[in-house]
Design a protein around this motif. Structure first.
Motif, PDB file in Angstrom:
ATOM      1  N   LEU A 234       0.762  -0.978  -0.040  1.00  0.00           N
ATOM      2  CA  LEU A 234      -0.126  -0.146  -0.223  1.00  0.00           C
ATOM      3  C   LEU A 234       1.111   1.171  -0.032  1.00  0.00           C
ATOM      4  CD1 LEU A 234      -2.933  -0.984   2.974  1.00  0.00           C
ATOM      5  CD2 LEU A 234      -2.649  -1.505   0.169  1.00  0.00           C
ATOM      6  N   LEU A 235       2.187   1.309  -0.849  1.00  0.00           N
ATOM      7  CA  LEU A 235       2.363   2.817  -1.007  1.00  0.00           C
ATOM      8  C   LEU A 235       2.792   3.574  -2.315  1.00  0.00           C
ATOM      9  CD1 LEU A 235       6.068   1.289   0.608  1.00  0.00           C
ATOM     10  CD2 LEU A 235       5.048   2.868   1.549  1.00  0.00           C
ATOM     11  N   MET A 236       2.094   2.488  -3.593  1.00  0.00           N
ATOM     12  CA  MET A 236       2.148   3.975  -4.973  1.00  0.00           C
ATOM     13  C   MET A 236       0.759   4.124  -4.980  1.00  0.00           C
ATOM     14  SD  MET A 236       4.998   0.925  -6.172  1.00  0.00           S
ATOM     15  CE  MET A 236       5.064  -0.183  -5.442  1.00  0.00           C
ATOM     16  N   GLN A 237      -0.299   3.706  -4.859  1.00  0.00           N
ATOM     17  CA  GLN A 237      -1.256   4.372  -5.133  1.00  0.00           C
ATOM     18  C   GLN A 237      -1.798   4.970  -4.280  1.00  0.00           C
ATOM     19  OE1 GLN A 237      -3.922   4.653  -2.614  1.00  0.00           O
ATOM     20  NE2 GLN A 237      -5.471   4.479  -4.645  1.00  0.00           N
ATOM     21  N   PRO A 238      -1.096   5.530  -3.555  1.00  0.00           N
ATOM     22  CA  PRO A 238      -2.036   7.524  -3.032  1.00  0.00           C
ATOM     23  C   PRO A 238      -1.083   8.180  -4.146  1.00  0.00           C
ATOM     24  CG  PRO A 238      -1.271   5.821  -0.787  1.00  0.00           C
ATOM     25  CD  PRO A 238      -0.958   5.805  -2.711  1.00  0.00           C
ATOM     26  N   PHE A 239      -0.223   7.755  -4.769  1.00  0.00           N
ATOM     27  CA  PHE A 239       0.486   8.691  -5.782  1.00  0.00           C
ATOM     28  C   PHE A 239       0.607   8.646  -6.948  1.00  0.00           C
ATOM     29  CE2 PHE A 239       3.635   7.994  -2.698  1.00  0.00           C
ATOM     30  CZ  PHE A 239       4.071   8.714  -2.387  1.00  0.00           C
ATOM     31  N   VAL A 240       0.202   7.400  -7.319  1.00  0.00           N
ATOM     32  CA  VAL A 240      -1.308   6.683  -8.194  1.00  0.00           C
ATOM     33  C   VAL A 240      -2.453   8.004  -9.364  1.00  0.00           C
ATOM     34  CG1 VAL A 240      -1.455   5.154 -10.197  1.00  0.00           C
ATOM     35  CG2 VAL A 240       0.426   5.123  -8.961  1.00  0.00           C
ATOM     36  N   GLU A 241      -2.915   7.509  -7.408  1.00  0.00           N
ATOM     37  CA  GLU A 241      -4.647   8.288  -7.659  1.00  0.00           C
ATOM     38  C   GLU A 241      -3.905   9.436  -7.881  1.00  0.00           C
ATOM     39  OE1 GLU A 241      -7.463   9.271  -4.139  1.00  0.00           O
ATOM     40  OE2 GLU A 241      -5.960   8.608  -3.662  1.00  0.00           O
ATOM     41  N   ASN A 242      -2.775  10.424  -6.980  1.00  0.00           N
ATOM     42  CA  ASN A 242      -2.278  12.024  -7.419  1.00  0.00           C
ATOM     43  C   ASN A 242      -2.022  12.388  -8.773  1.00  0.00           C
ATOM     44  OD1 ASN A 242      -2.205  14.331  -5.597  1.00  0.00           O
ATOM     45  ND2 ASN A 242      -0.263  14.427  -6.520  1.00  0.00           N
ATOM     46  N   ALA A 243      -1.054  11.400  -9.164  1.00  0.00           N
ATOM     47  CA  ALA A 243      -0.985  11.588 -10.445  1.00  0.00           C
ATOM     48  C   ALA A 243      -2.238  11.987 -11.883  1.00  0.00           C
ATOM     49  CB  ALA A 243      -0.278  10.611 -11.356  1.00  0.00           C
ATOM     50  N   ILE A 244      -3.183  10.819 -11.536  1.00  0.00           N
ATOM     51  CA  ILE A 244      -4.938  10.231 -12.377  1.00  0.00           C
ATOM     52  C   ILE A 244      -5.284  11.458 -12.499  1.00  0.00           C
ATOM     53  CG2 ILE A 244      -6.722   9.311 -12.744  1.00  0.00           C
ATOM     54  CD1 ILE A 244      -4.806   6.955 -11.939  1.00  0.00           C
ATOM     55  N   TRP A 245      -6.326  12.019 -10.405  1.00  0.00           N
ATOM     56  CA  TRP A 245      -6.620  12.998 -10.656  1.00  0.00           C
ATOM     57  C   TRP A 245      -6.524  14.394 -10.683  1.00  0.00           C
ATOM     58  CZ3 TRP A 245     -11.401  11.927 -11.642  1.00  0.00           C
ATOM     59  CH2 TRP A 245     -12.149  10.535 -11.845  1.00  0.00           C
ATOM     60  N   HIS A 246      -5.336  14.660 -10.195  1.00  0.00           N
ATOM     61  CA  HIS A 246      -4.525  15.798 -10.282  1.00  0.00           C
ATOM     62  C   HIS A 246      -4.053  16.339 -11.616  1.00  0.00           C
ATOM     63  CE1 HIS A 246      -6.633  16.611  -6.263  1.00  0.00           C
ATOM     64  NE2 HIS A 246      -5.754  15.687  -6.059  1.00  0.00           N
ATOM     65  N   GLY A 247      -3.223  15.475 -12.127  1.00  0.00           N
ATOM     66  CA  GLY A 247      -2.579  15.489 -13.752  1.00  0.00           C
ATOM     67  C   GLY A 247      -3.073  14.939 -14.893  1.00  0.00           C
ATOM     68  N   LEU A 248      -3.494  13.931 -14.505  1.00  0.00           N
ATOM     69  CA  LEU A 248      -4.233  14.031 -16.227  1.00  0.00           C
ATOM     70  C   LEU A 248      -5.555  13.815 -16.500  1.00  0.00           C
ATOM     71  CD1 LEU A 248      -3.464  10.138 -16.562  1.00  0.00           C
ATOM     72  CD2 LEU A 248      -1.932  12.368 -17.064  1.00  0.00           C
ATOM     73  N   HIS A 249      -6.404  14.241 -15.133  1.00  0.00           N
ATOM     74  CA  HIS A 249      -8.226  14.100 -15.276  1.00  0.00           C
ATOM     75  C   HIS A 249      -8.304  15.971 -15.989  1.00  0.00           C
ATOM     76  CE1 HIS A 249     -12.473  14.650 -14.023  1.00  0.00           C
ATOM     77  NE2 HIS A 249     -12.480  13.730 -13.943  1.00  0.00           N
ATOM     78  N   PRO A 250      -7.649  16.448 -15.424  1.00  0.00           N
ATOM     79  CA  PRO A 250      -8.161  17.956 -15.893  1.00  0.00           C
ATOM     80  C   PRO A 250      -7.189  18.209 -17.112  1.00  0.00           C
ATOM     81  CG  PRO A 250      -6.845  18.215 -13.964  1.00  0.00           C
ATOM     82  CD  PRO A 250      -6.619  16.511 -14.742  1.00  0.00           C
ATOM     83  N   LYS A 251      -6.569  17.441 -18.204  1.00  0.00           N
ATOM     84  CA  LYS A 251      -6.343  17.802 -19.286  1.00  0.00           C
ATOM     85  C   LYS A 251      -6.939  16.465 -20.708  1.00  0.00           C
ATOM     86  CE  LYS A 251      -1.980  16.731 -21.945  1.00  0.00           C
ATOM     87  NZ  LYS A 251      -0.339  15.752 -22.386  1.00  0.00           N
ATOM     88  N   GLU A 252      -8.407  17.201 -20.571  1.00  0.00           N
ATOM     89  CA  GLU A 252      -9.455  16.560 -21.041  1.00  0.00           C
ATOM     90  C   GLU A 252      -9.667  16.498 -22.730  1.00  0.00           C
ATOM     91  OE1 GLU A 252     -12.211  18.901 -19.826  1.00  0.00           O
ATOM     92  OE2 GLU A 252     -13.093  18.883 -17.739  1.00  0.00           O
ATOM     93  N   THR A 253      -8.471  17.181 -23.527  1.00  0.00           N
ATOM     94  CA  THR A 253      -8.283  17.303 -24.581  1.00  0.00           C
ATOM     95  C   THR A 253      -7.720  16.021 -25.393  1.00  0.00           C
ATOM     96  OG1 THR A 253      -7.109  18.950 -24.461  1.00  0.00           O
ATOM     97  CG2 THR A 253      -8.806  20.017 -24.804  1.00  0.00           C
ATOM     98  N   GLU A 254      -6.928  15.214 -24.938  1.00  0.00           N
ATOM     99  CA  GLU A 254      -6.737  14.267 -25.290  1.00  0.00           C
ATOM    100  C   GLU A 254      -5.738  13.731 -23.948  1.00  0.00           C
ATOM    101  OE1 GLU A 254      -2.237  15.533 -25.834  1.00  0.00           O
ATOM    102  OE2 GLU A 254      -1.956  17.648 -24.573  1.00  0.00           O
ATOM    103  N   ALA A 255      -5.784  12.115 -24.676  1.00  0.00           N
ATOM    104  CA  ALA A 255      -5.379  11.083 -24.255  1.00  0.00           C
ATOM    105  C   ALA A 255      -3.899  11.480 -22.760  1.00  0.00           C
ATOM    106  CB  ALA A 255      -5.387   9.823 -24.720  1.00  0.00           C
TER     107      ALA A 255
END
Length: 350
Positions: A234-255
């Motif tokens: 249970l060490l890496m999931q919080p950082f992956v979640e942070n990258a997905i929802w605060h890095g990739l999710h606001p990027k709505e125009t491209e994958a």
């Protein structure tokens, strides 16, 4: 016998001083007697030489007596020397005994201090184990937070309402596996890296299904046998979640793209999690505009766990978590990278 060593030593010195004075006085008297006897002997020899040969026998007798006195004096001197040597030897023996007694007392004190330090060290170790257990439980609660569970169930409900049973069943199956894996992993201190990655992949797949434009992800192990490397769960999931929802999710125009890489160096597993999202600055602005506050509970708990592992293993090689802002060729923000230093064990060394 009263253990008043200072007074005993003082009166012993007084005694030896007075004894030496008396012995010297006695010796001087004997010397004076000897000198007087010698003078009398000379006079007597002169008298006997002038008188007659009748006094020769008496003179021999006197000489014999004088020799006896001289021998007696020499014997007394030898006896006195022997007594002085015995006294000196006793003083040395007494001092040596006192020194040994003091050293034994110091050793006893040092042994007690060592036992006390060992007890304090054991208490500190137990305290760290308790802190580690508490952090693991809090990390479990942070990972399986109600918000994530609600979103997963809401997605399943959306697939069901849209008459997409295949997607709903697939989502529900992955969600159930993830819940089971997280609950199983939370009860152990170290798990195989492949089990940690399997749970992480399930989590990423669940999050990807909720995106309008799905993102891709890659995991690079750099020739690491994930079945033989043990890491804390249970060490890496919080950082992956942070990258997905605060890095990739606001990027709505491209994958979006998510890349996770590992490199093993001795007993440390270096993990790098990078994304091509909007970057930390823009993510903060987007969260503020939406009236949302960026939660970092899971990251903070993970950092505390890693630092606790570092302290337990008595290592200090710098910060356990480092963030990097990525830029493109034009110098614009192009994502975020976070480096983790995770304590690891090999199966062969267990």
């Amino acid at each position: 016998h009263q253990h008043r060593t200072d007074s005993a030593y003082y009166y012993y010195r007084q005694y030896t001083y007075m004894k030496d004075i008396l012995a010297l006085s006695d010796f001087n008297k004997k010397i004076a007697i000897y000198e007087a006897a010698t003078e009398n002997e000379k006079k007597q020899i002169q008298i006997t030489a002038l008188t007659s040969e009748k006094l020769v026998g008496q003179q021999k007798l006197q000489i014999s007596q004088q020799q006896l006195k001289s021998e007696s004096l020499l014997r007394n001197i030898l006896i006195g020397g022997v007594l002085a040597l015995l006294l000196f030897g006793f003083v040395l023996y007494r001092n040596n005994r006192l020194k040994q007694k003091n050293e034994a007392g110091r050793r006893e004190i040092l042994e007690k201090e060592f036992a006390l330090q060992k007890l304090e060290s054991e208490r500190a170790r137990v305290s760290m184990v308790q802190q580690s257990t508490e952090l693991e439980l809090r990390a479990l609660r942070a990972q399986m937070n109600p918000h994530f569970i609600f979103n997963c169930l809401n997605s399943i409900n959306r697939f069901t309402m849209a008459n997409e049973p295949v997607k709903a069943v697939d989502y529900l199956t992955k969600f159930a596996k993830l819940i089971r894996i997280v609950l199983q992993q939370s009860g152990t201190s170290f798990i195989p890296l492949e089990d940690e990655l399997y749970g992480l992949q399930l989590y990423i797949d669940l999050e990807a299904l909720r995106f309008t434009i799905p993102f891709s992800y890659t995991i690079d192990l750099d020739n690491i046998d994930a079945s033989k490397v043990l890491v804390p769960p249970l060490l890496m999931q919080p950082f992956v979640e942070n990258a997905i929802w605060h890095g990739l999710h606001p990027k709505e125009t491209e994958a979006g793209r998510l890349h996770i890489s590992f490199k093993l160096q001795n007993d440390l597993l270096h993990c790098s999690i990078s994304d091509n999202g909007v970057g930390r600055n823009k993510s903060t602005l987007v969260s503020a505009e939406n009236g949302q506050e960026k939660k970092s509970m899971g990251i903070k708990l993970t950092q505390n766990r890693l630092e606790l592992f570092e302290h337990t293993l008595q290592r200090d090689a710098g910060s356990v978590i480092v963030f990097h802002d990525l830029t493109d060729e034009d110098g614009r923000r192009s994502g975020t990278e976070v480096d983790l230093r995770i304590p690891a064990k090999m199966v062969d060394s267990i």
